[in-house]
Write an enzyme that holds these catalytic residues in place. Structure first.
Site, short mmCIF file in Angstrom:
data_model
loop_
_atom_site.label_atom_id
_atom_site.label_comp_id
_atom_site.label_asym_id
_atom_site.label_seq_id
_atom_site.Cartn_x
_atom_site.Cartn_y
_atom_site.Cartn_z
N LYS A 1 0.80 -1.48 -0.11
CA LYS A 1 0.10 0.07 0.03
C LYS A 1 0.87 1.07 -0.01
CE LYS A 1 -4.20 -1.75 -0.05
NZ LYS A 1 -3.93 -3.09 -0.25
C1 LIG Z 1 -10.20 -1.74 -1.68
C2 LIG Z 1 -9.64 -2.72 -0.55
N1 LIG Z 1 -10.30 -2.71 0.71
C3 LIG Z 1 -9.76 -3.41 1.76
C4 LIG Z 1 -8.56 -4.08 1.62
C5 LIG Z 1 -8.13 -5.09 2.64
O1 LIG Z 1 -6.86 -4.50 3.40
P1 LIG Z 1 -5.99 -5.32 4.43
O2 LIG Z 1 -5.24 -6.29 3.46
O3 LIG Z 1 -5.11 -4.19 5.20
O4 LIG Z 1 -7.07 -6.14 5.19
C6 LIG Z 1 -7.97 -4.04 0.43
C7 LIG Z 1 -6.65 -4.94 0.50
O5 LIG Z 1 -5.96 -5.02 -0.75
C8 LIG Z 1 -8.26 -3.39 -0.62
O6 LIG Z 1 -7.83 -3.15 -1.82
#
Ligand SMILES: Cc1ncc(COP(=O)(O)O)c(C=O)c1O
Length: 399
Positions: free
Chosen positions: A196
């Site tokens: 990210k």
């Molecule tokens: C649009 C979106 N929402 C939520 C998430 C979930 O993030 P995390 O991996 O930190 O739980 C991601 C992860 O890639 C994402 O791209």
């Protein structure tokens, strides 16, 4: 299934593989981690609290709770607001499955609304029509770091008494008319996953202007216990604790926060560099009608988490998967963001979704390719990725 392409591209545009994304750490992160190890306090503690305060300060928001993922932040948003069985939550199908899965964890129903063609974000007009008597919340997803059109979304939410939980996994540092993304809804949920815009390896943060909601989230994030471990085991601590509700194990550790503290300090530089690289791509590919390039609307600050192009398949003799194969042969890494949630087997089998349900999302899905974009990329890396796209287009252009 796509046929495997017989590649005839000759010498690749570059010798070394260019990945889609890469984290960037410096001496600051390394020194902070060593300091944390030397302190021998490695789980949630003073560094996590300092990281939370830094995010609060950066965003100008009164409460921030560091968690182990954005998924946890989204889940706790729903749980802390009491969203459950019989309730509906509206979101976009062009997202990572986590956005929708957490709604199902709460035994609520996900209602998908198609996206806008230019931003790939939830379409406010369609949202208006999708709100029903059971709707309790909206999860706008700021796709690729481009803010959703928040004003109409917030207007609908306030007219209908709905909660808004921003999925800002891609969008920390993005702005909507000078307002920080993540601070417009009841909660803002950020991801610090490995690739990210800023990272703690795995990690997330929930921010909210609502003190009571923040307190419920904090309790739910650590087993439903009224005090966190730091308060229990520190010199001022007491052995006594109480479980207020059966919560989760979603807390962030001080090792993760050690990375986050310094990544946050670099975030604006990272975003600025991402913007420079994105503009370089857009210039290099402006005269290639076989691909459509991402655009930024006026009045926003784009966080440029992704650089998604759409391939105009009717102008080419290959499909999108073959285009990706050809780029790989040129040593260019890519990915597809995202496989629409409603097309995953579980969602199709359980809820009866089928192709054709969300035509704009599906059209984007069939044609989208995310090109490499990360702040440590050199200008020459963008040039070689753009050259690879031009080369593939030239080779497989329809006569
Ligand atoms: C649009 C979106 N929402 C939520 C998430 C979930 O993030 P995390 O991996 O930190 O739980 C991601 C992860 O890639 C994402 O791209």
């Amino acid at each position: 299934m796509t046929e495997r392409l017989v590649l005839e591209g000759g010498t690749p545009v570059r010798d070394e593989f260019l990945p889609i994304a890469k984290a960037w750490f410096g001496e600051e992160e390394r020194a902070e981690i060593l300091d944390t190890l030397a302190s021998e306090w490695i789980t949630t503690g003073p560094k996590t609290r300092y990281f939370e305060e830094s995010v609060q300060h950066y965003l100008g928001v009164s409460h921030a709770i560091a968690l182990n993922s954005c998924t946890a932040a989204l889940h706790l948003s729903l749980a802390a607001c009491g969203i459950g069985e019989g309730d509906e939550v509206i979101t976009s199908p062009l997202t990572f499955c986590a956005t929708a899965n957490v709604v199902l964890h709460q035994r609520a129903r996900v209602v998908f609304v198609d996206i806008e063609r230019d931003t790939f974000n939830l379409d406010p007009d369609q949202l208006q029509r999708a709100v029903g008597p059971e709707t309790k919340a909206i999860i706008p997803v700021h796709y690729g770091g481009h803010p959703c059109e928040m004003q109409p979304i917030l207007d609908i939410a306030s007219e209908r008494g709905l909660r808004v939980f921003e999925d800002a996994a891609h969008a920390i540092g993005a702005r909507y008319h000078d307002q920080q993304i993540g601070t417009l809804g009841d909660t803002g949920c950020f991801s610090f996953y490995a690739i990210k815009n800023m990272t703690t390896g795995e990690g997330g943060m929930l921010v909210t202007p609502d003190g009571e909601l923040a307190e419920r989230v904090r309790i739910l994030s650590l087993h439903g216990i009224s005090k966190d471990a730091w308060k229990r085991y520190g010199s001022q601590g007491s052995w006594y604790y109480e479980v207020m509700t059966p919560g989760y194990k979603y807390n962030m550790s001080d090792i993760q926060a050690s990375l986050g503290i310094h990544q946050l300090r670099k975030l604006d530089r990272f975003i600025a560099r991402r913007g420079v690289l994105a503009r370089r791509y857009s210039q290099a590919l402006a005269d290639v009608p076989e691909v459509e390039l991402p655009k930024a609307r006026a009045g926003i600050r784009h966080a440029w988490h992704l650089y998604p192009i759409l391939v105009n398949l009717d102008r080419l003799t290959i499909d999108r998967a073959q285009f990706i194969e050809a780029l790989r042969a040129e040593n260019i890494g890519t990915t597809v963001n995202f496989i629409p949630v409603h097309l995953h087997p579980y969602y199709q089998k359980t809820f009866g979704y089928k192709e054709g349900d969300f035509p704009v999302t599906e059209d984007v899905y069939r044609r989208e390719i995310s090109l490499p974009l990360f702040p440590r990329m050199q200008d020459s890396d963008v040039d070689s990725a753009a050259e690879a796209v031009r080369k593939v287009v030239a080779r497989y252009k329809r006569p």
